[in-house]
Write an enzyme that holds these catalytic residues in place. Structure first.
Site, PDB file in Angstrom:
ATOM      1  N   GLU A  38      28.284 -57.856-130.961  1.00 16.95           N
ATOM      2  CA  GLU A  38      28.938 -59.100-130.538  1.00 16.95           C
ATOM      3  C   GLU A  38      30.416 -58.816-130.365  1.00 16.95           C
ATOM      4  O   GLU A  38      31.022 -58.071-131.142  1.00 16.95           O
ATOM      5  CB  GLU A  38      28.747 -60.223-131.565  1.00 16.95           C
ATOM      6  CG  GLU A  38      29.518 -61.483-131.187  1.00 16.95           C
ATOM      7  CD  GLU A  38      29.037 -62.734-131.897  1.00 16.95           C
ATOM      8  OE1 GLU A  38      29.370 -63.836-131.430  1.00 16.95           O
ATOM      9  OE2 GLU A  38      28.323 -62.611-132.907  1.00 16.95           O
ATOM     10  N   ASN A  87      20.497 -68.999-130.336  1.00 21.37           N
ATOM     11  CA  ASN A  87      21.131 -68.308-131.459  1.00 21.37           C
ATOM     12  C   ASN A  87      21.587 -69.334-132.494  1.00 21.37           C
ATOM     13  O   ASN A  87      22.467 -70.147-132.211  1.00 21.37           O
ATOM     14  CB  ASN A  87      22.343 -67.510-130.967  1.00 21.37           C
ATOM     15  CG  ASN A  87      23.144 -66.921-132.112  1.00 21.37           C
ATOM     16  OD1 ASN A  87      22.745 -65.932-132.699  1.00 21.37           O
ATOM     17  ND2 ASN A  87      24.270 -67.535-132.442  1.00 21.37           N
ATOM     18  N   GLU A  88      20.961 -69.338-133.656  1.00 24.87           N
ATOM     19  CA  GLU A  88      21.389 -70.202-134.769  1.00 24.87           C
ATOM     20  C   GLU A  88      21.538 -71.669-134.346  1.00 24.87           C
ATOM     21  O   GLU A  88      22.427 -72.366-134.821  1.00 24.87           O
ATOM     22  CB  GLU A  88      22.718 -69.706-135.345  1.00 24.87           C
ATOM     23  CG  GLU A  88      22.642 -68.345-135.999  1.00 24.87           C
ATOM     24  CD  GLU A  88      23.924 -67.967-136.735  1.00 24.87           C
ATOM     25  OE1 GLU A  88      24.897 -68.743-136.688  1.00 24.87           O
ATOM     26  OE2 GLU A  88      23.944 -66.904-137.370  1.00 24.87           O
ATOM     27  N   CYS A  90      27.178 -66.116-131.369  1.00 28.16           N
ATOM     28  CA  CYS A  90      27.996 -67.267-130.982  1.00 28.16           C
ATOM     29  C   CYS A  90      28.645 -67.046-129.619  1.00 28.16           C
ATOM     30  O   CYS A  90      28.792 -67.981-128.835  1.00 28.16           O
ATOM     31  CB  CYS A  90      29.064 -67.527-132.045  1.00 28.16           C
ATOM     32  SG  CYS A  90      28.379 -68.115-133.619  1.00 28.16           S
TER      33      CYS A  90
END
Length: 840
Positions: free
Chosen positions: A227, A566-567, A429
């Site tokens: 990331e 994602n999350e 994120c």
């Protein structure tokens, strides 16, 4: 100290066969019904969540579980902005508890969640007070809750009161007791070992490997997750040495530096010259800004400071390129390009002729005549005039695998040395972005560099995206790793706080923002299908396969996995959009495995709702994330033993052991290594794992711990890196059952000695992994199956040190093995014994 004794006391209670609730003495004449008071702390604006007090008469009040928070608001930016203001709790007409609260002081935006028992809560919903009322509001009966002010200990609290069965209060207390007990247990640390293991003598372990009990396991178990956080890409893995090469830095990037703008990292040295930024007739609409250098008299230079300076090595060559043109009546002339140390010494130089009235790309090769850790790039026109410059680039020719526009060789090689079986990219994120408009669009990251669309980084800086999807695919190919791109599931980061093009009111600027508008979803779904076509499509028969070929890669990248989400908060907004994407991919590319998401934690609303949704949808794999204490990893080694083998497979996409201060040391590394023995045992369910975050540049670190730290000249792997490397370089595709018998039956001792045995199907090697997280040595007596055809001189790798040691490194050696052999495991150690099959 108190926590240790309390933990031991509770452990003794459980060992005696008593339920945890026995810690609260049972009273047989307790009331049938009592009053319950629900509130949120005003002094923290409800950030600590919904709390309770209870009273037998409505006058004298007692705290429920010392102010334990039973539900917290999920809306808003990380941490401080997630507020629960003036919550109203009501038992609805449907018999379900409903909690309604304000998201801010205005009271115009509200949050809602429901629960059957006040313990497990369904996903939260956010809406405008004066807008269309959600369906659940029909069941909400605030009249059943009485506004009240109470005095609890020293606090004056405002909230709502209602009558409930006392058993409901008991249930709340027991739930919180269990949570607190688990927190104490999971808070176990090696610094307490002197008390926990006082008087402990070296332990003897008998380890029996059961050759007949085997099962196939995932060959993709150990991978990496990249990331762009902590300057992992620009200024890091991406080898470009010029910072803000495109003049696209913007105050909107969210950087804390007040000087963050289009001229960041650029300056004028000398007199009689001025720098300005223009947007008239740029090279490409995606790269709208460029520099205008006005020179009245030769001698001044436009200077770039790079990323904390520009590091070059004597004798190495660097490719320089630039887009330039002359403006107004300027005739142009020679422009001197040079690398200069902070002492003013020129260590490389070249000369270009700049005279075109239209944008023109020019190139030169600079050869360094000396080492320099902090040089600057200097551009000095030798004739007066007005010059336009854009897309500066200074690239080492020595990149990983020698690729143009490639990766920093030493940093990429350090990643390759992990032997990752896959790479997840371009982030978590970062992929789903800060708001809908910041979702990572893969199409903007491919093609000519000057045509790529720069992107604001959710972590507060800038992404040139010179390291884009094509480069990610190439990196995977160069390492022999499977590419695992992850794209947003039609919603941005749940912690978003930046307005988007469709934003209306606060709800349109925060959280999931209602997701990508439904009328825009068909194009977004098509973009994802186009991504798969770019990776796998025929270079002659498909549009995006042809584009891949034009980028220099006619052969498909053979994409097998794609992550969706994602999350995320598992809301109706998420489910609707995920379903559209999932069904489209499944219909058009059934051979590609879709990886779903079950939120950011190993328990709670999103985890439970995400698993229910995955089971109902038949999602083949889900992405689990959790960052926990070393104690959690020690005490949860059975976590995957209980998983249903017929449901979705698991990708443990983000995990790490966290201690106060967030070090990466022997304690955290061994806790992770210990846990991975259990993951390897369950590698028929957990098919992939990746530690996170991966990279961090010194001086620009937003998150700790990380696996690898670096600066411009050094790569600094952590202890955790070497534990991961020992797993990556010693992976297998067949698990061989084993049993461990200790001469010490203390539960805490047993949990800290772990074994995993696998066989590498490609080489036939047997690999024994042994973890000792005790402060004393373990005398291991190992019983192996037949070693016929195996080399009895085995390779041994040992990682050991004091728990606080951040510099421990593996030591290589050999060991003589047989069907029965003894080996002493040092205190606080991870040992890998690789028994090679005899090569013919």
């Amino acid at each position: 100290m108190k926590k240790i004794f309390l933990s031991l006391a509770i452990t003794s209670l459980l060992a005696a066969g008593q339920p945890l609730s026995a810690a609260v003495e049972k009273v047989y004449n307790e009331p049938d019904s009592v009053y319950i008071f629900s509130y949120a702390q005003a002094n923290d604006e409800g950030r600590s969540g919904l709390k309770f007090a209870w009273s037998p008469d409505g006058n004298k009040w007692l705290s429920v579980a010392d102010g334990f928070g039973y539900i917290k608001c999920d809306y808003g930016r990380w941490g401080s902005q997630k507020r629960m203001i003036n919550p109203i709790l009501s038992k609805g007409k449907d018999g379900i508890w409903h909690c309604l609260w304000q998201l801010n002081e205005t009271g115009k935006e509200l949050g809602h969640a429901s629960s059957a028992d006040l313990l497990k809560w369904k996903p939260q919903t956010y809406f405008e007070k004066d807008g269309r009322q959600p369906q659940f509001m029909a069941a909400f009966t605030p009249a059943s809750s009485i506004p009240k002010t109470i005095f609890l200990q020293k606090d004056t609290l405002n909230g709502y009161m209602q009558k409930v069965l006392y058993t409901e209060v008991e249930q709340l207390i027991r739930f919180a007791e269990h949570k607190k007990y688990r927190d104490i247990q999971n808070g176990e640390r090696t610094e307490q070992d002197g008390i926990r293991f006082a008087g402990l003598k070296p332990v003897t372990a008998t380890i029996k490997v059961e050759a007949e009990q085997t099962k196939p396991i995932s060959e993709h178990l150990i991978g990496i997750f990249f990331e762009d956080i902590n300057y992992a890409a620009d200024g890091g893995l991406y080898a470009e040495l010029v910072q803000n090469r495109d003049f696209e830095y913007s105050a909107k990037d969210g950087a804390r530096d007040k000087n963050w703008n289009s001229t960041y990292a650029w300056s004028i040295q000398g007199n009689n010259a001025a720098l300005s930024i223009s947007t008239d007739n740029p090279i490409h609409p995606n790269n709208a800004h460029y520099a205008v250098l006005t020179v009245q008299q030769p001698g001044a230079a436009l200077v770039n400071s790079g990323f904390d300076g520009i590091a070059v090595k004597q004798g190495e060559k660097y490719d320089f390129s630039i887009f330039s043109k002359v403006l107004d009546q300027t005739k142009g002339g020679k422009v001197r390009i040079s690398l200069v140390t902070k002492e003013g010494k020129e260590v490389a130089q070249a000369v270009l002729q700049v005279s075109s009235k239209d944008w023109k790309k020019q190139k030169a090769v600079l050869t360094a005549t000396a080492d320099a850790a902090d040089a600057v790039l200097s551009i000095s026109p030798q004739a007066p005039g007005k010059y336009a410059f854009d897309m500066f680039s200074l690239f080492p020719q020595n990149t990983f695998k020698g690729r143009k526009n490639g990766l920093r060789a030493d940093l990429a090689q350090t990643l390759a040395d992990l032997h990752p079986r896959f790479v997840r990219f371009p982030g978590g994120c970062v992929a789903h972005g800060d708001g809908v408009d910041n979702i990572y669009d893969w199409k903007g990251s491919i093609g000519a560099l000057e045509a790529r669309k720069p992107l604001r980084n959710l972590w507060g800086y800038h992404q040139t995206r010179g390291l884009g999807y094509h480069e990610y695919f190439l990196f995977c190919e160069d390492m022999g790793a499977e590419p695992v791109p992850v794209v947003a599931a039609g919603v941005p980061c749940q912690n978003s706080g930046t307005c988007s093009h469709h934003s209306k009111g606060e709800l349109g600027c925060g959280g999931q923002q209602g997701g990508i508008p439904m009328e825009e979803m068909p194009q977004y779904v098509q973009d994802i299908l186009d991504l798969i076509e770019y990776a796998n499509g025929d270079a002659k028969k498909t549009v995006w396969g042809r584009k891949r070929a034009e980028a220099g890669h006619p052969k498909p990248f053979n994409l097998k996995y794609i992550g969706i989400g994602n999350e995320d908060l598992i809301t109706d907004i998420f489910k609707e959009r995920f379903t559209m994407i999932f069904n489209a991919v499944k219909a058009q590319y059934p051979e590609v495995t879709v990886i779903g998401t079950v939120g950011p934690f190993y328990e709670g609303t999103d985890y439970e709702e995400g698993w229910e949704f995955a089971t109902r949808m038949g999602i083949p794999m889900v992405d689990e994330h959790y960052y926990n204490t070393p104690g959690w990893f020690i005490n949860n080694q059975e976590f995957y033993d209980r998983y249903d083998r017929h449901k979705s497979k698991v990708y443990l996409g983000e995990y790490a052991a966290h201690l106060p201060g967030r070090p990466n040391n022997v304690e955290t590394a061994l806790a992770e290594a210990l846990y991975l023995t259990a993951v390897e045992r369950n590698a028929d369910v957990v098919t992939m794992t990746s530690y996170a975050p991966l990279l961090a540049k010194e001086g620009h670190t937003q998150w700790n711990p990380d696996l690898i730290y670096f600066n411009n000249t050094e790569v600094k792997p952590t202890v955790g890196y070497y534990a991961q490397q020992m797993y990556g370089q010693n992976a297998g595709n067949e698990y061989i059952a084993s049993s461990v018998s200790l001469d010490n039956t203390q539960d805490a001792v047993k949990k800290r000695v772990a074994v995993s045995v696998v066989r590498d199907g490609k080489t036939g090697d047997m690999i024994v992994k042994l973890v000792n997280l005790l402060p004393v040595g373990v005398n291991a007596n190992v019983e192996l199956p037949s070693l016929e055809g195996m080399n009895t001189t085995a390779m041994k790798t040992v990682l050991t040190g004091k728990p606080t040691d951040k510099q421990a490194r593996p030591v290589l050696g050999t060991i003589e093995v047989g069907e029965k052999f003894a080996h002493k495991l040092p205190a606080y150690s991870f040992t890998v014994i690789r028994i090679n099959k005899v090569r013919k």
